[in-house]
Design a protein around this motif. Structure first.
Motif, mmCIF file in Angstrom:
data_model
loop_
_atom_site.group_PDB
_atom_site.id
_atom_site.type_symbol
_atom_site.label_atom_id
_atom_site.label_comp_id
_atom_site.label_asym_id
_atom_site.label_seq_id
_atom_site.Cartn_x
_atom_site.Cartn_y
_atom_site.Cartn_z
ATOM 1 N N GLU A 68 0.835 -1.203 0.000
ATOM 2 C CA GLU A 68 0.000 0.000 0.000
ATOM 3 C C GLU A 68 0.869 1.252 0.000
ATOM 4 O OE1 GLU A 68 -3.253 0.270 -0.130
ATOM 5 O OE2 GLU A 68 -3.834 -1.836 0.048
ATOM 6 N N GLY A 69 2.094 1.123 -0.499
ATOM 7 C CA GLY A 69 3.039 2.219 -0.408
ATOM 8 C C GLY A 69 2.766 3.350 -1.373
ATOM 9 N N ASP A 70 3.275 4.524 -1.029
ATOM 10 C CA ASP A 70 3.073 5.760 -1.783
ATOM 11 C C ASP A 70 4.332 6.086 -2.564
ATOM 12 O OD1 ASP A 70 2.538 8.308 -2.682
ATOM 13 O OD2 ASP A 70 2.918 9.238 -0.728
ATOM 14 N N GLY A 71 4.314 5.840 -3.879
ATOM 15 C CA GLY A 71 5.474 6.134 -4.710
ATOM 16 C C GLY A 71 6.517 5.031 -4.659
ATOM 17 N N THR A 72 7.594 5.203 -5.432
ATOM 18 C CA THR A 72 8.658 4.192 -5.522
ATOM 19 C C THR A 72 10.019 4.870 -5.408
ATOM 20 O OG1 THR A 72 7.206 2.979 -7.064
ATOM 21 C CG2 THR A 72 9.470 2.198 -6.843
ATOM 22 N N PRO A 73 10.458 5.212 -4.202
ATOM 23 C CA PRO A 73 11.743 5.892 -4.009
ATOM 24 C C PRO A 73 12.913 4.901 -3.986
ATOM 25 C CG PRO A 73 10.612 5.686 -1.916
ATOM 26 C CD PRO A 73 9.683 5.113 -2.948
ATOM 27 N N THR A 74 13.158 4.272 -5.128
ATOM 28 C CA THR A 74 14.153 3.199 -5.207
ATOM 29 C C THR A 74 15.549 3.681 -4.816
ATOM 30 O OG1 THR A 74 12.853 2.269 -7.026
ATOM 31 C CG2 THR A 74 15.085 1.408 -6.703
ATOM 32 N N GLY A 75 15.948 4.826 -5.337
ATOM 33 C CA GLY A 75 17.287 5.329 -5.045
ATOM 34 C C GLY A 75 17.515 5.564 -3.571
ATOM 35 N N ASP A 76 16.535 6.152 -2.901
ATOM 36 C CA ASP A 76 16.668 6.397 -1.464
ATOM 37 C C ASP A 76 16.723 5.092 -0.679
ATOM 38 O OD1 ASP A 76 16.361 9.455 -0.760
ATOM 39 O OD2 ASP A 76 15.033 9.057 -2.441
ATOM 40 N N ALA A 77 15.943 4.102 -1.116
ATOM 41 C CA ALA A 77 15.963 2.812 -0.433
ATOM 42 C C ALA A 77 17.339 2.166 -0.537
ATOM 43 C CB ALA A 77 14.900 1.894 -1.024
ATOM 44 N N ILE A 78 17.939 2.228 -1.718
ATOM 45 C CA ILE A 78 19.284 1.662 -1.897
ATOM 46 C C ILE A 78 20.293 2.425 -1.047
ATOM 47 C CG2 ILE A 78 21.158 1.282 -3.541
ATOM 48 C CD1 ILE A 78 18.885 -0.691 -3.866
ATOM 49 N N ASN A 79 20.201 3.754 -1.032
ATOM 50 C CA ASN A 79 21.142 4.554 -0.233
ATOM 51 C C ASN A 79 21.044 4.203 1.255
ATOM 52 O OD1 ASN A 79 22.158 5.918 -2.443
ATOM 53 N ND2 ASN A 79 20.758 7.660 -2.240
ATOM 54 N N ASN A 95 26.708 3.477 -6.903
ATOM 55 C CA ASN A 95 27.465 3.851 -5.705
ATOM 56 C C ASN A 95 27.556 2.674 -4.730
ATOM 57 O OD1 ASN A 95 27.748 6.432 -6.728
ATOM 58 N ND2 ASN A 95 26.117 7.313 -5.480
ATOM 59 N N ALA A 96 26.483 1.901 -4.637
ATOM 60 C CA ALA A 96 26.505 0.720 -3.778
ATOM 61 C C ALA A 96 27.561 -0.271 -4.257
ATOM 62 C CB ALA A 96 25.122 0.067 -3.754
ATOM 63 N N ALA A 97 27.617 -0.479 -5.573
ATOM 64 C CA ALA A 97 28.617 -1.398 -6.131
ATOM 65 C C ALA A 97 30.029 -0.888 -5.870
ATOM 66 C CB ALA A 97 28.380 -1.585 -7.624
ATOM 67 N N ALA A 98 30.222 0.416 -6.003
ATOM 68 C CA ALA A 98 31.539 0.999 -5.753
ATOM 69 C C ALA A 98 31.947 0.834 -4.289
ATOM 70 C CB ALA A 98 31.542 2.474 -6.127
ATOM 71 N N ALA A 99 30.965 0.772 -3.389
ATOM 72 C CA ALA A 99 31.240 0.574 -1.967
ATOM 73 C C ALA A 99 31.442 -0.900 -1.623
ATOM 74 C CB ALA A 99 30.100 1.152 -1.130
ATOM 75 N N GLY A 100 31.306 -1.773 -2.623
ATOM 76 C CA GLY A 100 31.514 -3.199 -2.402
ATOM 77 C C GLY A 100 30.258 -4.016 -2.254
ATOM 78 N N PHE A 101 29.087 -3.408 -2.497
ATOM 79 C CA PHE A 101 27.809 -4.090 -2.326
ATOM 80 C C PHE A 101 27.109 -4.195 -3.679
ATOM 81 C CE2 PHE A 101 28.299 -1.244 1.522
ATOM 82 C CZ PHE A 101 29.000 -2.197 2.260
ATOM 83 N N HIS A 102 27.285 -5.311 -4.361
ATOM 84 C CA HIS A 102 26.631 -5.503 -5.655
ATOM 85 C C HIS A 102 25.136 -5.719 -5.457
ATOM 86 C CE1 HIS A 102 30.472 -6.871 -8.004
ATOM 87 N NE2 HIS A 102 30.668 -5.781 -7.284
#
Length: 361
Positions: A168-179, A221-228
């Protein structure tokens, strides 16, 4: 790690007296001419009991050389599941109001694979967005806390949290979730390999401007930090396929397919298809890392076996085994040896810490 220590001392029985070793030493059993040999090739003490650990003792001095045999357990990968609970997940895979919905497909498939990999992977959970249907990308939509921290044997906790979650979520803030996921992974004080598994149905929508580019940059950025990042998705339009492909490539773990036009993300149009995709992902992140409870007394006199087959020491990392660092606390298999473990099971790996001048292979 399960360890069995067995002595390597010469028998205390005098020549001609009956020895009590339980195997075939360098002399005939019962003659006192040599130590017994245990099931893994380790030497038994004079009374069949482990002796004192003394790696520096010379053979024949009546001191135990400390040969040790181990069954080693594989180090699990840490996987943070970043799960899209936006309201569009209630649509069917075609983007309509049919059944089953994307959510009905994703939830049981995730729970099945998380349960089956409970010992092979340490799972954690982050859901996004946080808010409910109140408008597009309202402030409360942006993700904050990790719902379930990563832990070993965490399948039941993660699966219960998924069951308690509503799409039931509002929007899809994918980038923020990954960060937010990356911020959390950086706090973990262990050297387990760490991955993000992004399960979503397509286009990021928050922030409203440049949302696709923002999400792709977050994954890069996640991949660069070592998290694929592995991306699994149910795409209902060409634009969503394009968005998911971009995320998968940026995460450095795109789906392998000889067809250059095939999707780069892992497909999830049906439950069975998603289970297969998830099994492929968890198979790829299964490690060939085997931690030791202590560094070997003689680092150059260590034997590694898969079943009864010896694995050669290879410092190039191409095919064999080597230490992962100067502390010599973890052994890594590579090449065909790693592939063989994946096929035969990690329980088949044994390690021997050898005595000085004691043949390992």
């Amino acid at each position: 790690m399960l360890a069995a220590l067995s002595g390597c001392a010469a028998s205390t029985a005098s020549d001609g007296e009956s020895g009590s070793g339980n195997g075939s030493g360098s002399g005939a059993p019962g003659t006192g001419a040599g130590p017994g040999i245990d099931d893994f090739g380790g030497a038994g003490g004079a009374d069949g009991a482990p002796g004192d650990l003394d790696p520096g003792a010379e053979p024949g001095e009546g001191a135990d050389c400390g040969r040790q045999n181990f069954n080693v357990e594989r180090k699990p990968a840490s996987i943070l599941l970043v799960l899209d609970r936006s309201a569009s997940m209630l649509d069917d895979p075609n983007g309509d109001d049919g059944t089953p919905s994307k959510w009905d497909i994703v939830v049981p498939a995730l729970q099945e694979v998380i349960t089956s990999t409970n010992e092979a992977a340490s799972w954690g959970l982050k859901v996004f967005p946080q808010g409910h249907r109140a408008g597009t990308c309202s402030e409360e939509s942006f993700p904050s806390d990790i719902l379930i921290p990563i832990a070993m044997n965490n399948a039941s906790t993660v699966n219960q949290a998924i069951s308690d979650t509503e799409a039931e979520g509002d929007g899809t803030p994918t980038g923020d979730a990954i960060n937010k996921g990356v911020e959390y992974l950086k706090t973990l004080q262990n050297d387990d390999p760490k991955y993000i598994l992004l399960a979503t149905d397509g286009d990021p929508s928050c922030p409203k401007s440049a949302s696709d580019e923002f999400a792709v940059q977050a994954v890069a950025n996640a991949a660069a930090a070592g998290f694929h990042t592995f991306v699994v998705g149910i795409a209902s339009s060409e634009s969503k396929v394009e968005a998911l492909n971009g995320l998968a490539v940026a995460g450095l773990e795109p789906r392998q397919d000889p067809d250059p036009l095939a999707p780069k993300f892992y497909l999830a149009s049906t439950k069975d298809q998603l289970v297969t995709s998830l099994q492929t992902i968890t198979g790829e992140v299964s490690t060939c890392l085997f931690p030791l409870s202590a560094p070997p007394p003689n680092p150059d006199h260590v034997g590694v076996f898969i079943g009864d087959q010896a694995v050669m020491h290879d410092t190039t990392g191409a095919d064999g085994w080597d230490y992962t660092g100067p502390d010599m606390m973890t052994i890594k298999l590579s090449g065909a040896a790693c592939d063989q473990v994946a096929n035969s099971g990690a329980g088949s790996v044994k390690v021997i810490f050898g005595c000085k001048d004691d043949p390992i292979y």
